[in-house]
Scaffold this motif. Structure first.
Motif, PDB file in Angstrom:
ATOM      1  N   ASN A  76      -2.860 -18.195  26.773  1.00 20.57           N
ATOM      2  CA  ASN A  76      -1.717 -17.481  27.050  1.00 20.57           C
ATOM      3  C   ASN A  76      -1.307 -16.552  26.079  1.00 20.57           C
ATOM      4  O   ASN A  76      -0.130 -16.144  25.703  1.00 20.57           O
ATOM      5  N   GLY A  77      -2.115 -16.259  25.158  1.00 21.13           N
ATOM      6  CA  GLY A  77      -1.840 -14.996  23.985  1.00 21.13           C
ATOM      7  C   GLY A  77      -1.117 -15.801  22.912  1.00 21.13           C
ATOM      8  O   GLY A  77      -0.740 -15.143  21.917  1.00 21.13           O
ATOM      9  N   GLY A  78      -1.240 -17.163  22.851  1.00 21.16           N
ATOM     10  CA  GLY A  78      -0.718 -17.832  21.318  1.00 21.16           C
ATOM     11  C   GLY A  78      -2.026 -17.885  20.539  1.00 21.16           C
ATOM     12  O   GLY A  78      -2.988 -17.817  20.898  1.00 21.16           O
ATOM     13  N   SER A  79      -1.524 -18.309  19.318  1.00 23.96           N
ATOM     14  CA  SER A  79      -2.321 -18.820  18.148  1.00 23.96           C
ATOM     15  C   SER A  79      -2.300 -20.059  18.032  1.00 23.96           C
ATOM     16  O   SER A  79      -1.385 -20.779  17.842  1.00 23.96           O
ATOM     17  N   ALA A  80      -3.456 -20.683  17.826  1.00 27.90           N
ATOM     18  CA  ALA A  80      -3.700 -22.207  17.657  1.00 27.90           C
ATOM     19  C   ALA A  80      -4.871 -22.711  17.090  1.00 27.90           C
ATOM     20  O   ALA A  80      -5.840 -22.023  17.543  1.00 27.90           O
TER      21      ALA A  80
END
Lengths: 243, 243, 243, 243
Positions: A49-53
């Motif tokens: 979803n385009g996040g950074s983790a």
């Protein structure tokens, strides 16, 4: 300004994942759980979803384990980081058992997450929160609590002790770090959380389980409160819960 | 579906106005206060910003006064209305005075808003909340409380009694109307609220007074919680507050 | 030294009578209740056992009624009296009823004993307690409370409000009059009291109702505590009670 | 009927000794403390006054230590014993220190008495309490608590956690063992206890420290309550204490 990140300990399929997804809308998130398998699905989902983790399997009850994790965090993001939000969501093992049938190992073991784990997590994260004061939202440390934080139950002395204990730590840290601009909060989750595992429970009453997305939304709300208006404690329960 | 409105009792220059403005972003608002003067500025402001507001000077401690007000509300909006949110923010008179120097009139008078007023307001509004369940957000009844809801102080028996009392009513109504889908909440405002009147207080410490806009934002947040995840009680205090 | 007396308001067949009998072992007692019939049996019993008791039918919710009663007390004992112990045991009417079916009269009426009554009683007795400090035991003002002092229940808003309110007053007075040497206490009676009226309840479990003699014994114990070691609050419940 | 004894853990010069002396008026007492020196004076004193006492240096935080102690108790009194009263008075180390300056050892070490110790003590004594029901007074297990059981303070997270924890255990055991006839209580000691060590404190205000004899007297009173009328929690503070 240092790079802002969020860190969540106790990322399983329910509350932890929901909190991770919510805070990932604003910050790169560090996800901790004992096993990589717990971490994989939500890490993948956030990235998709385009996040950074990043996910780091960690035993938070081990001080050296928690230190090693913070080293990895710094290796990944660089050492100029600040923690915008830290959420301690590691479950205390729920054991309901006649007191005299509990072994010392069982009893003490069930307390490790709430005592050693919470201590290690708070010690590892607070130093990175003290200088996050110029950020949009005050740095926020949230502890997930439970009904058992307010009331001990028959056969639940260990569980109650761990939940009372988390609340004690949360209050103490709020009184110490609040004046330094850190927002410390404690959420009393009073009811069954709606997860895969609890799918079968309370099916006869609609909406009778707590939505983990709304635990996450409530934590996010706490995070957005300015320092003029901190909430230390709130409860969350389904409308249908008897309390 | 019936027309949804919000109603706020105790609209003065601080919390009441902020709450009115916040809920006016979503609903036509009914504003109550003893005097028209308290109501005028915020009513005008809401209208200028494109909102809808009517103000009705009301003595909420009078049952017939509250009934007459609801009649006016129905005359204005038509009888097919539902109350999406009702906020009881009427101040208990703060009297700190040696107990033996308090007259019966003083003592009992200071309790009127929290006892008669809260009773009248809840009785007048709840019937219009029970059928608002199809609305986007569950109907919400919020009581403004204070530190004195948890702790009686020297010279403050009347004030404490009124705040303990509001909390008792809020808990009782939450347990009765929660299962019917109405969200009843109690906010413990622990600190000085930043208003015209308190401008001079605590000036040496930055941000040491509670921002009424954030009381409003917190009430709005409570309103948006779905029935799976109701918060009954939260506290609000400045980071710098000793508690 | 002034003559020491004890005064008990709310003398019915259960707790009030037991408290009266217990304190009559040490002091002449003044017994108050609405009706002379409630007072007669215990007054007679105390006298038959060699104690000294006067009974004065009094509506404690009336300020002038309470003043007239104190005038009678002074007429009887002379004006050089001190109150060693004052016990406020007037029952709040227990009404469990859907909130929206309660009339204003019902609701407010049920609050009279806990608000007006407690206020009048405390105002009438405290002036006679401040100079009892040279007595063997510190002057003691005890309020009988209930579970509902801690938790509001569905359909019980009035009852909860009155019990929360009594607790608020008790805490406030303790904080104000404690430093003046007056011992103010609040007892949370959590369970059914064993009286004529409750004879039929909980008969299947032995000893499952609270013994009024032991409420009295607990009040007497509170009275004997020196000012180094005051108990403000204690609970009392049968071993078999779920809480 | 088995031989009734009392057992007190945490016997130092203040509360523990006072409790030991009080219960020695009715029962042979077993006195536990880490060091023999702490135990000697009070053991001697009890014997000189005609009481029966044995002292056993014990590290209650060690499960095997506590078991060995119970073996000694049985060797001394025979195995047909019942425990009439068990008092857990072992101090949690009071450490007020900035949270981030606390080492893991310090933090966890300070929790040992309240967690391991309380667990070991309760597990070792409760089996001997379950059959003491025919005794004059119900078997009683009392935990000494503190203000920090209700409120976490800045720099006091470990201390608060231990006191909240003791309270959690006490409540849980009360709910489990109450219905079995065992009286479990928790005392909130709110103030400075008057001992050798605190002689110099609060000297300007007369009687401003809690009298250990009255802690003992309060514990004894709890012990005498019949099962119809158990007190689970009471507070104890000097009249002059701000709270």
């Amino acid at each position: 300004m240092p790079k802002l990140i969020a860190i969540i300990a106790g990322v399983g399929p329910g509350t932890g994942s929901a909190v991770a997804r919510r805070f990932a809308q604003a910050y790169p998130v560090v996800l901790l759980a004992r096993s990589q398998q717990s971490l994989d699905p939500v890490t993948r989902e956030i990235k998709e979803n385009g996040g950074s983790a990043i996910s780091i399997p960690t035993d938070v009850t081990s001080a050296s384990g928690m230190t090693a994790t913070m080293d990895q965090v710094k290796a990944h993001f660089g050492s100029d980081i600040s923690i915008a939000a830290a959420v301690y969501n590691v479950a205390s093992k729920f054991v309901r058992k006649p007191f005299l049938e509990q072994s010392s190992e069982e009893f003490l073991g069930s307390l490790e997450p709430s005592i050693k784990g919470a201590f290690n997590f708070a010690q590892a994260t607070l130093p990175f929160m003290l200088d996050a004061k110029e950020a949009q939202y005050p740095p926020t440390l949230i502890f997930t609590g439970a009904t058992a934080a307010l009331k001990g139950g028959s056969g639940l002395s260990g569980f109650a002790m761990s939940k009372f204990g988390i609340r004690a730590m949360s209050q103490s840290l709020a009184r110490e770090f609040g004046p330094k601009g850190v927002h410390v909060s404690h959420a009393i989750i009073d009811g069954i959380i709606d997860t895969e595992k609890t799918r079968g429970y309370s099916q006869d009453i609609a909406d009778s389980k707590i939505d983990p997305e709304w635990i996450a939304e409530s934590y996010w709300f706490l995070h957005t409160q300015p320092r003029t208006s901190f909430t230390h404690e709130l409860d969350l329960r389904p409308y249908s819960e008897t309390w």
